[in-house]
Design a protein around this motif. Structure first.
Motif, PDB file in Angstrom:
ATOM      1  N   ALA A 213      12.838  -4.079   2.133  1.00 50.78           N
ATOM      2  CA  ALA A 213      12.766  -4.383   0.702  1.00 50.78           C
ATOM      3  C   ALA A 213      13.176  -3.186  -0.131  1.00 50.78           C
ATOM      4  CB  ALA A 213      11.333  -4.793   0.337  1.00 50.78           C
ATOM      5  N   GLU A 214      13.459  -3.464  -1.390  1.00 49.77           N
ATOM      6  CA  GLU A 214      13.637  -2.412  -2.388  1.00 49.77           C
ATOM      7  C   GLU A 214      12.225  -2.062  -2.868  1.00 49.77           C
ATOM      8  OE1 GLU A 214      14.700  -2.265  -7.074  1.00 49.77           O
ATOM      9  OE2 GLU A 214      15.838  -3.685  -5.855  1.00 49.77           O
ATOM     10  N   VAL A 215      11.718  -0.929  -2.461  1.00 52.07           N
ATOM     11  CA  VAL A 215      10.335  -0.569  -2.754  1.00 52.07           C
ATOM     12  C   VAL A 215      10.214  -0.158  -4.221  1.00 52.07           C
ATOM     13  CG1 VAL A 215       8.422   0.978  -2.203  1.00 52.07           C
ATOM     14  CG2 VAL A 215       9.925   0.140  -0.376  1.00 52.07           C
ATOM     15  N   VAL A 216       9.282  -0.798  -4.906  1.00 54.93           N
ATOM     16  CA  VAL A 216       9.008  -0.505  -6.310  1.00 54.93           C
ATOM     17  C   VAL A 216       7.577   0.013  -6.404  1.00 54.93           C
ATOM     18  CG1 VAL A 216       8.826  -1.468  -8.633  1.00 54.93           C
ATOM     19  CG2 VAL A 216      10.585  -2.329  -7.066  1.00 54.93           C
ATOM     20  N   ASP A 217       7.408   1.167  -7.043  1.00 61.19           N
ATOM     21  CA  ASP A 217       6.079   1.752  -7.207  1.00 61.19           C
ATOM     22  C   ASP A 217       5.438   1.158  -8.455  1.00 61.19           C
ATOM     23  OD1 ASP A 217       3.814   3.285  -7.079  1.00 61.19           O
ATOM     24  OD2 ASP A 217       4.783   5.153  -7.695  1.00 61.19           O
ATOM     25  N   ALA A 218       4.849  -0.017  -8.285  1.00 62.81           N
ATOM     26  CA  ALA A 218       4.168  -0.710  -9.380  1.00 62.81           C
ATOM     27  C   ALA A 218       2.952  -1.417  -8.805  1.00 62.81           C
ATOM     28  CB  ALA A 218       5.104  -1.711 -10.046  1.00 62.81           C
TER      29      ALA A 218
ATOM     30  N   LEU B  76       8.399 -14.557  -4.959  1.00 58.26           N
ATOM     31  CA  LEU B  76       7.826 -13.452  -4.191  1.00 58.26           C
ATOM     32  C   LEU B  76       7.067 -12.552  -5.159  1.00 58.26           C
ATOM     33  CD1 LEU B  76       7.567 -11.710  -1.594  1.00 58.26           C
ATOM     34  CD2 LEU B  76       9.671 -10.557  -2.341  1.00 58.26           C
ATOM     35  N   VAL B  77       5.749 -12.470  -4.965  1.00 57.35           N
ATOM     36  CA  VAL B  77       4.914 -11.616  -5.807  1.00 57.35           C
ATOM     37  C   VAL B  77       4.095 -10.746  -4.867  1.00 57.35           C
ATOM     38  CG1 VAL B  77       3.147 -11.524  -7.598  1.00 57.35           C
ATOM     39  CG2 VAL B  77       4.807 -13.404  -7.590  1.00 57.35           C
ATOM     40  N   THR B  78       4.203  -9.432  -5.043  1.00 55.18           N
ATOM     41  CA  THR B  78       3.498  -8.504  -4.164  1.00 55.18           C
ATOM     42  C   THR B  78       2.655  -7.554  -5.001  1.00 55.18           C
ATOM     43  OG1 THR B  78       5.439  -7.038  -4.115  1.00 55.18           O
ATOM     44  CG2 THR B  78       5.216  -8.637  -2.319  1.00 55.18           C
ATOM     45  N   CYS B  79       1.585  -7.042  -4.383  1.00 56.54           N
ATOM     46  CA  CYS B  79       0.740  -6.086  -5.086  1.00 56.54           C
ATOM     47  C   CYS B  79       0.478  -4.884  -4.188  1.00 56.54           C
ATOM     48  CB  CYS B  79      -0.563  -6.725  -5.552  1.00 56.54           C
ATOM     49  SG  CYS B  79      -1.624  -7.359  -4.245  1.00 56.54           S
ATOM     50  N   GLY B  80       0.109  -3.786  -4.837  1.00 55.46           N
ATOM     51  CA  GLY B  80       0.007  -2.519  -4.145  1.00 55.46           C
ATOM     52  C   GLY B  80      -1.376  -2.175  -3.632  1.00 55.46           C
ATOM     53  N   THR B  81      -1.644  -0.892  -3.621  1.00 56.27           N
ATOM     54  CA  THR B  81      -2.790  -0.288  -2.963  1.00 56.27           C
ATOM     55  C   THR B  81      -4.120  -0.690  -3.576  1.00 56.27           C
ATOM     56  OG1 THR B  81      -1.411   1.629  -2.498  1.00 56.27           O
ATOM     57  CG2 THR B  81      -3.784   1.954  -2.353  1.00 56.27           C
ATOM     58  N   GLY B  82      -5.098  -0.888  -2.723  1.00 54.23           N
ATOM     59  CA  GLY B  82      -6.465  -0.928  -3.200  1.00 54.23           C
ATOM     60  C   GLY B  82      -7.228  -2.202  -2.949  1.00 54.23           C
ATOM     61  N   TRP B  83      -8.533  -2.045  -2.955  1.00 54.77           N
ATOM     62  CA  TRP B  83      -9.427  -3.162  -2.684  1.00 54.77           C
ATOM     63  C   TRP B  83      -9.366  -4.228  -3.762  1.00 54.77           C
ATOM     64  CZ3 TRP B  83     -14.671  -1.141  -0.382  1.00 54.77           C
ATOM     65  CH2 TRP B  83     -14.410  -0.614   0.896  1.00 54.77           C
ATOM     66  N   PHE B  84      -8.937  -3.871  -4.964  1.00 46.39           N
ATOM     67  CA  PHE B  84      -8.890  -4.843  -6.050  1.00 46.39           C
ATOM     68  C   PHE B  84      -7.475  -5.324  -6.346  1.00 46.39           C
ATOM     69  CE2 PHE B  84     -12.798  -2.451  -6.774  1.00 46.39           C
ATOM     70  CZ  PHE B  84     -13.711  -3.498  -6.775  1.00 46.39           C
ATOM     71  N   ALA B  85      -6.528  -4.954  -5.511  1.00 48.55           N
ATOM     72  CA  ALA B  85      -5.142  -5.372  -5.739  1.00 48.55           C
ATOM     73  C   ALA B  85      -5.023  -6.892  -5.749  1.00 48.55           C
ATOM     74  CB  ALA B  85      -4.226  -4.760  -4.676  1.00 48.55           C
TER      75      ALA B  85
ATOM     76  N   ARG C  49      -7.567  -5.760 -15.295  1.00 47.29           N
ATOM     77  CA  ARG C  49      -6.407  -5.522 -14.435  1.00 47.29           C
ATOM     78  C   ARG C  49      -5.851  -4.126 -14.668  1.00 47.29           C
ATOM     79  NH1 ARG C  49      -3.169 -10.576 -16.296  1.00 47.29           N
ATOM     80  NH2 ARG C  49      -4.818 -10.527 -17.849  1.00 47.29           N
ATOM     81  N   GLN C  50      -5.245  -3.575 -13.594  1.00 46.71           N
ATOM     82  CA  GLN C  50      -4.709  -2.218 -13.647  1.00 46.71           C
ATOM     83  C   GLN C  50      -3.205  -2.221 -13.444  1.00 46.71           C
ATOM     84  OE1 GLN C  50      -7.084  -0.453 -10.341  1.00 46.71           O
ATOM     85  NE2 GLN C  50      -7.276   1.206 -11.800  1.00 46.71           N
ATOM     86  N   GLY C  51      -2.592  -1.156 -13.917  1.00 45.42           N
ATOM     87  CA  GLY C  51      -1.225  -0.843 -13.542  1.00 45.42           C
ATOM     88  C   GLY C  51      -0.167  -1.706 -14.205  1.00 45.42           C
ATOM     89  N   THR C  52       1.051  -1.500 -13.716  1.00 50.15           N
ATOM     90  CA  THR C  52       2.226  -2.120 -14.280  1.00 50.15           C
ATOM     91  C   THR C  52       2.623  -3.357 -13.483  1.00 50.15           C
ATOM     92  OG1 THR C  52       3.028   0.050 -14.982  1.00 50.15           O
ATOM     93  CG2 THR C  52       4.672  -1.702 -14.811  1.00 50.15           C
ATOM     94  N   VAL C  53       3.033  -4.401 -14.199  1.00 52.48           N
ATOM     95  CA  VAL C  53       3.673  -5.549 -13.557  1.00 52.48           C
ATOM     96  C   VAL C  53       5.168  -5.372 -13.741  1.00 52.48           C
ATOM     97  CG1 VAL C  53       4.003  -8.040 -13.554  1.00 52.48           C
ATOM     98  CG2 VAL C  53       1.730  -7.092 -13.986  1.00 52.48           C
ATOM     99  N   TRP C  54       5.878  -5.233 -12.624  1.00 51.55           N
ATOM    100  CA  TRP C  54       7.337  -5.093 -12.644  1.00 51.55           C
ATOM    101  C   TRP C  54       7.942  -6.468 -12.475  1.00 51.55           C
ATOM    102  CZ3 TRP C  54      11.428  -6.555  -9.796  1.00 51.55           C
ATOM    103  CH2 TRP C  54      12.637  -5.901  -9.984  1.00 51.55           C
ATOM    104  N   GLN C  55       8.840  -6.838 -13.380  1.00 48.78           N
ATOM    105  CA  GLN C  55       9.564  -8.093 -13.271  1.00 48.78           C
ATOM    106  C   GLN C  55      11.034  -7.825 -13.501  1.00 48.78           C
ATOM    107  OE1 GLN C  55       6.874 -10.279 -16.116  1.00 48.78           O
ATOM    108  NE2 GLN C  55       7.078 -11.882 -14.570  1.00 48.78           N
TER     109      GLN C  55
ATOM    110  N   HIS D 276       0.865  -1.187   0.000  1.00 48.91           N
ATOM    111  CA  HIS D 276       0.000   0.000   0.000  1.00 48.91           C
ATOM    112  C   HIS D 276       0.902   1.238   0.000  1.00 48.91           C
ATOM    113  CE1 HIS D 276      -2.943   2.952   1.238  1.00 48.91           C
ATOM    114  NE2 HIS D 276      -3.902   2.042   1.076  1.00 48.91           N
ATOM    115  N   ARG D 277       0.581   2.210  -0.834  1.00 50.20           N
ATOM    116  CA  ARG D 277       1.451   3.395  -0.958  1.00 50.20           C
ATOM    117  C   ARG D 277       1.696   4.078   0.378  1.00 50.20           C
ATOM    118  NH1 ARG D 277      -0.794   4.519  -6.545  1.00 50.20           N
ATOM    119  NH2 ARG D 277       1.013   4.064  -7.852  1.00 50.20           N
ATOM    120  N   ALA D 278       0.730   4.064   1.263  1.00 50.43           N
ATOM    121  CA  ALA D 278       0.903   4.698   2.573  1.00 50.43           C
ATOM    122  C   ALA D 278       1.949   3.974   3.414  1.00 50.43           C
ATOM    123  CB  ALA D 278      -0.426   4.728   3.323  1.00 50.43           C
ATOM    124  N   ASP D 279       2.323   2.754   3.029  1.00 50.75           N
ATOM    125  CA  ASP D 279       3.279   1.958   3.795  1.00 50.75           C
ATOM    126  C   ASP D 279       4.652   1.839   3.144  1.00 50.75           C
ATOM    127  OD1 ASP D 279       1.626   1.303   5.992  1.00 50.75           O
ATOM    128  OD2 ASP D 279       0.598  -0.215   4.786  1.00 50.75           O
ATOM    129  N   TYR D 280       4.917   2.603   2.093  1.00 54.24           N
ATOM    130  CA  TYR D 280       6.222   2.509   1.428  1.00 54.24           C
ATOM    131  C   TYR D 280       7.372   2.731   2.412  1.00 54.24           C
ATOM    132  CZ  TYR D 280       4.431   2.373  -3.410  1.00 54.24           C
ATOM    133  OH  TYR D 280       3.831   2.019  -4.580  1.00 54.24           O
TER     134      TYR D 280
END
Length: 196
Positions: free
Chosen positions: A136-141, A149-158, A188-194, A125-129
């Protein structure tokens, strides 16, 4: 493919259930997934962060699950207590490299507190960066995919986006996921960083 969605006292209902529902719908469509709502300590009931009571839960199985999905919720108290982080570390030891840890929204912080991120790329969640930065190395994606290890960001639909990504990645199920998205009524929304 067994997917364990971790439930705990104070879990964010929408994080856990949106993720679970996406995998459950994929199962109904014939994909080889077996989603379960689980607890680390074998408890059969928990209460979510908005007071929803869940029952009929089962114990997790990190030795046989392919994915362990960790939702957000009221996790700062859990980080302070240290019980769930210790359980997550034990689960990863039991599951080894084949167990994919999936951090949903602020659930990634529990993985960090467990020592499982070790400077790896991740999002939350962006508020927890800032809270995630020591671990971790925080990635805004929207989704950060670093193998097991697969993580997702902010929101009810993440969690929906994360589940769809894993279905495509693990089962090569892009046409099924497109149909699932059309049924849900959400792309789906946003970028998948790999990692390159």
């Amino acid at each position: 493919m067994r997917i364990d969605v971790l439930m705990f006292e104070g879990v964010a209902e929408v994080d856990a259930l949106a993720t679970y529902a996406t995998f459950a719908n994929a199962q109904r469509r014939g994909l080889a997934v077996d989603p379960r709502l689980v607890t680390a300590d074998g408890a059969t009931e928990v209460t979510g962060c908005y007071g929803t009571r869940f029952s009929g839960l089962e114990g997790w199985s990190p030795e046989t699950a392919r994915v362990l999905a960790v939702s957000g919720g009221w996790i700062l108290e859990e980080i302070d207590r240290g019980v769930i982080p210790a359980q997550l570390a034990a689960a990863k030891r039991a599951g080894g490299d084949r167990l994919i840890l999936a951090g949903i929204d602020s659930g990634t912080l529990l993985l960090g507190a467990a020592g499982l991120l070790a400077g790896r790329p991740a999002t939350t969640h962006r508020a927890d960066y800032e809270r995630l930065t020591p671990w971790a190395e925080v990635v805004d994606a929207r989704i950060v995919d670093d193998g097991d290890l697969v993580t997702c960001g902010t929101g009810w639909f993440a969690g929906v986006d994360l589940a769809c990504h894993l279905l495509v990645r693990e089962l090569d199920a892009a046409p099924d996921v497109v149909a699932l998205e059309q049924w849900i009524g959400r792309d789906r929304q946003g970028t998948v960083w790999q990692r390159a």
